[in-house]
Write a protein that holds these residues in place. Structure first.
Motif, short mmCIF file in Angstrom:
data_model
loop_
_atom_site.label_atom_id
_atom_site.label_comp_id
_atom_site.label_asym_id
_atom_site.label_seq_id
_atom_site.Cartn_x
_atom_site.Cartn_y
_atom_site.Cartn_z
N UNK A 194 -12.95 -9.28 -5.06
CA UNK A 194 -12.91 -8.36 -6.21
C UNK A 194 -11.60 -8.45 -6.98
N UNK A 195 -10.51 -8.62 -6.24
CA UNK A 195 -9.20 -8.67 -6.89
C UNK A 195 -9.10 -9.79 -7.91
N UNK B 159 -16.92 -8.76 -1.44
CA UNK B 159 -16.00 -7.73 -1.96
C UNK B 159 -14.53 -8.16 -1.80
N UNK C 212 -0.49 -4.47 -7.08
CA UNK C 212 -1.90 -4.84 -6.93
C UNK C 212 -2.04 -6.36 -6.98
N UNK C 213 -1.24 -6.96 -7.87
CA UNK C 213 -1.23 -8.42 -7.96
C UNK C 213 -0.81 -9.03 -6.63
N UNK D 9 0.84 -1.21 0.00
CA UNK D 9 0.00 0.00 0.00
C UNK D 9 0.87 1.25 0.00
N UNK E 128 -6.46 -5.86 -3.33
CA UNK E 128 -6.06 -5.90 -4.73
C UNK E 128 -7.15 -5.48 -5.71
N UNK E 129 -8.22 -4.86 -5.21
CA UNK E 129 -9.29 -4.41 -6.11
C UNK E 129 -8.81 -3.20 -6.91
N UNK F 142 -10.62 -2.69 0.35
CA UNK F 142 -10.69 -3.28 -0.99
C UNK F 142 -9.38 -3.07 -1.74
N UNK F 143 -8.78 -1.90 -1.52
CA UNK F 143 -7.49 -1.63 -2.17
C UNK F 143 -6.44 -2.61 -1.65
N UNK G 288 -1.12 -7.63 -3.67
CA UNK G 288 -2.17 -7.41 -2.66
C UNK G 288 -3.27 -8.46 -2.76
N UNK G 289 -3.50 -8.95 -3.96
CA UNK G 289 -4.54 -9.99 -4.14
C UNK G 289 -4.18 -11.26 -3.38
#
Lengths: 285, 592
Positions: free
Chosen positions: A127-128, A124, A97-98, A73, B193-194, B189-190, A100-101
């Protein structure tokens, strides 16, 4: 409060070979010039697969900043950090972002959308792994909704699936947040003071849940805490921070309460490692 | 000598030297004095406007004869035949509903770009904010004049005019709501990984939805009131028939249609309240907890686990029998909310609302061809309005802008006294009796229900063409909005100081002046200036129905296709409105 004790054995096998987290001289500064503030100062440690680690330290010692770094982050100012094989400093936004998923994150304030149903809040978390935006429970595939129900049952809240999230108690909301993070099928779980705003009974439930989730899924967990007794009985290893530096890094078997309490009692002390509280090899056992 | 003896005397003594006068009032600051002066100038302007317009008892008495005469000319009311009336009503409602729906569709992306926390970057944010300000400041009639060039007679002109103008309000309020959301769910959500769009639909829009629905319903209400004026520039519906009847001096028909509009507004108000309550249930209390849990347990097909102890991963949830092996039928868990009364009601309302929007769009002639035509004609039409010009009427425009300002100042001042009085009486914490407060709230609501344009048309007939009618219409209109805002501001005052003063034995009026008014008056002042801003824009519209001022020039310029003049009028009104808005922001900041 009763929480399950540390594992008798640390995980073995191929996952031990590659550390899940490897930090070397990781530093994070906020601001610039004379107003610059160093939140993390030369942090170095490894965490191997399946370890359950408690981060301890006073408020402002850098625990939350460290967790945000590990999740991608925030980016480090200097030093290197690798989480699940991803270089935190060199990976682009899409790569982070990958990452974080693959990492579950449980927050102190739950961060649920109060007016949505519990089930939609849990959905939610997936979502990733889905393409495109989703608005409304029906926009999630049935398989995701079923997995979310499984997750809710796992945290003991399946009967509340269609209730508004803001009608739940704090402890229940935190369990929903755990279920949401499980939707990611995470390889690493980060928790930022997950029980700081809960009563002792709810805290015990959450910590037991996190431990169970970690044990059953062979998950690596890093959890910042303030409760020394909880940390000692719950974690395998304790990393203590003071003024953004690691001043303690030992397994819970090798440390007693009085030593850990020095993190909180010697306020304002030099952030040098506390004597005999850092294991020789970057903290790993 | 003890410590007490060493304290300085409380009062100056002969030995303590020359007597110094201690200050018992705070030294006034430069900004405070400047803001006070600005407000005094506004007040003086209001008094000057009332005097200049000869808005006095004598004028009203003179008009009394007209009123009697008017009553005889409007009675009996001449309603059109029922099918025709229903057709007109549906035509108007269709334009209003489709226009408001268009404004919501346009406002959401604009608001997301205008909100600090969801915008892409600063230039995007500035541009989105500019679009919002422009849409709000340009009257819907001007959008109607422009849309008329593209779509001609028909509902589409009204839909575009209302839709684009409403972005000013819906977009602003939605952007404000987006900025006030709890960022926590979005961060969660961030962290999972959204993507950006997923964060917005998963965490931002669900939080903003109640505000968006409430704003849309409120705007629907406003659009219904202002839709009448669109009839004066050729948009079909009740407004058009009303305008035709007024031009024919057929007051029996005009007032019958005005009454229909009035009743529709009242009906709308109650329906929108019911829709709001059904679509946005506030189930935040724990009281419904057990009932919901019961429902969920019965309908989900899964039972609540007795504790939070986790099960082994991969274990099927209770109630889920896997088909195959033993030949049992698969019992799949319910993954949608149970069909209870609330959900059925919500679904029915939602379906009806969507059906109504679609039907309205069809009735108003919204089609892909029309939209394609709009895309093709956008730049040529914009070219018609540029550059701004005066067509040799610069002096008249300035004089009429002055008159518009006069009308708005007079209208605001005329409405101010009754509005404040009603507002105070409608504030529960001031009057102390919920029943009294409720009664006066209802009075305010009734006054708000009367569209200003209908008032203006009636007053034009009673007092004659000219600014007096406009000022009186605005004055009465101000009572509704300002009265409500004053009551809200008073009720929002924190109860602590009120209780503290009551505990000291202070009387209710002392509590009002000691604990409520000092906290509420910066907000009240802001609302008064906001009302002035609203009135300047309304005064422009009222000019179109013959209530004097620059609106009349606007209508004339459009009739003779002098669109450059229309742009000039818009820019002039825009400048004044922005000036008043700036003043309002500054005064609120100074006295906050």
């Amino acid at each position: 409060m009763t929480a399950p004790g540390p594992r008798a054995e640390t995980p073995a096998g191929p996952e031990r070979a590659q550390p899940v987290i490897r930090l070397t001289g990781l530093t994070k500064r906020f601001g610039s010039g004379p107003d610059a503030r160093t939140a993390l100062d030369q942090i170095s440690f490894d965490v191997t697969g399946g370890e359950v680690v408690a981060l301890l330290g006073l408020s402002g010692s850098g625990k939350s900043t460290l967790l945000a770094q590990l999740n991608g982050l925030r980016r480090p100012t200097s030093g290197t950090g690798t989480v699940l094989g991803t270089d935190l400093a060199r990976t682009g936004d899409a790569g982070l972002r990958e990452l974080r998923r693959r990492i579950g994150f449980v927050f102190q304030q739950f961060h649920l959308v109060g007016r949505l149903t519990v089930l939609e809040n849990v959905c939610t978390g997936a979502l990733g792994s889905l393409r495109g935006p989703r608005l409304g429970l029906f926009t999630y595939p049935r398989s995701i909704r079923e997995r979310a129900l499984d997750g809710l049952e796992r945290v003991g809240l399946a009967g509340h699936a269609f209730q508004r999230a803001d009608t739940l108690s704090g402890g229940q909301q935190q369990r929903v947040a755990v279920a949401r993070s499980l939707m990611q099928r995470p390889e690493l779980l980060l928790a930022d003071e997950p029980v700081a705003s809960l009563d002792p009974e709810s805290s015990a439930q959450i910590m037991r849940l996190l431990r169970d989730v970690a044990d059953q899924g062979r998950l690596t967990v890093l959890c910042s805490l303030h409760q020394v007794d909880v940390a000692l009985s719950w974690a395998d290893r304790i990393i203590g921070l003071r003024q953004g530096r690691v001043v303690m890094d030992l397994t819970t078997r090798d440390i007693d309460r009085a030593e850990v309490m020095r993190l909180y009692t010697e306020v304002g002390a030099d952030p040098a490692p506390l004597p005999a509280t850092v294991a020789p090899s970057t903290g790993t056992r | 000598m003890s410590a007490i003896d060493q304290r300085p005397p409380l009062t100056p003594t002969a030995e303590s030297g020359p007597t110094t006068v201690r200050r018992t009032l705070a030294r006034p600051g430069v900004p405070g004095v400047a803001a006070g002066l600005a407000l005094l100038i506004c007040l003086a302007g209001g008094v000057w406007a009332i005097t200049g317009l000869r808005l006095n008892i004598a004028t009203l008495i003179d008009s009394a004869g007209n009123a009697v005469d008017f009553s005889s000319r409007m009675l009996p009311l001449d309603f059109p035949p029922a099918p025709e009336l229903l057709g007109l009503l549906w035509q108007t409602l269709a334009v209003v509903i489709a226009g408001t729906a268009l404004s919501v569709v346009l406002s959401v992306p604009v608001a997301l770009l205008a909100a600090r926390n969801t915008t892409l970057n600063t230039p995007c944010r500035v541009m989105a904010r500019a679009v919002i300000v422009l849409c709000r400041a340009v009257p819907d009639v001007v959008f109607a004049i422009a849309a008329f060039r593209v779509f001609g007679l028909g509902g589409m002109t009204g839909v575009v005019a209302l839709g684009v103008h409403s972005v000013g309000m819906v977009g602003k309020l939605t952007a404000d709501a987006v900025e006030q959301i709890d960022e926590g769910p979005r961060t969660a959500l961030r962290a999972a990984g959204a993507g950006r769009l997923q964060q917005i639909t998963g965490a931002v829009l669900p939080q903003v939805l109640p505000s968006l629905v409430a704003t849309a319903l409120h705007r629907l209400d406003i659009n219904l009131r202002v839709s009448v004026v669109l009839g004066f520039v050729g948009v079909g519906g009740i407004g058009y028939s009303l305008a035709t009847a007024v031009n024919r001096l057929d007051y029996q028909r005009a007032m019958a249609l005005a009454l229909v509009v009035l009743l529709t507004c009242f009906a709308f108000e109650s329906v929108s309240g019911a829709v709001r309550r059904t679509l946005l249930p506030e189930v935040t209390t724990r009281s419904r907890h057990s009932r919901w849990r019961g429902w969920a347990a019965r309908n989900t097909g899964v039972k609540a686990a007795p504790s939070a102890v986790a099960r082994a991963p991969g274990h099927a949830p209770a109630g889920t029998a896997v088909a195959g092996g033993d030949g049992t039928a698969a019992v799949r868990p319910r993954t949608g909310p149970p069909w209870n009364g609330a959900r059925v009601r919500r679904t029915v309302w939602l379906t009806l609302a969507l059906a109504l929007v679609v039907a309205s769009a069809v009735r108003s002639g919204v089609s892909w061809q029309a939209l394609a035509r709009a895309t093709d004609s956008f730049l040529p039409t914009l070219g018609d309005f540029l550059p701004p010009g005066t067509a040799g009427t610069g002096g008249t425009l300035l004089d009429d802008l002055w008159v518009t300002l006069q009308i708005s100042l007079a209208g605001t001042l005329v409405g101010l006294v009754p509005a404040v009085l009603l507002g105070v009486l409608a504030a529960g914490n001031v009057v102390g009796s919920p029943r009294v407060a409720r009664f006066f709230r209802t009075v305010i609501l009734c006054v708000r229900g009367v569209p200003e344009l209908i008032l203006a048309i009636v007053l034009v007939v009673v007092t004659g063409l000219g600014p007096v009618a406009g000022a009186l219409a605005l004055g009465i209109g101000s009572i509704g909005l300002l009265g409500k805002l004053v009551a809200d501001s008073l009720e929002e005052v924190e109860p602590g100081p009120v209780r503290a003063l009551l505990a000291t034995g202070a009387r209710r009026h002392q509590v009002f002046f000691g604990a409520i008014l000092p906290r509420a008056w910066p907000a009240v002042l802001g609302h008064v200036l906001y009302q002035l801003d609203v009135n300047i824009r309304s005064a422009t519209l009222l000019g179109i129905v013959g209530a004097g001022g620059i609106g009349y020039d606007l209508l004339n310029a459009a009739r003779v296709l002098e669109f450059g003049v229309v742009t000039t009028v818009v820019l002039m009104v825009l400048a004044v409105v922005l000036l008043v808005e700036g003043l309002a922001v500054w005064v609120r900041k100074v006295y906050a």
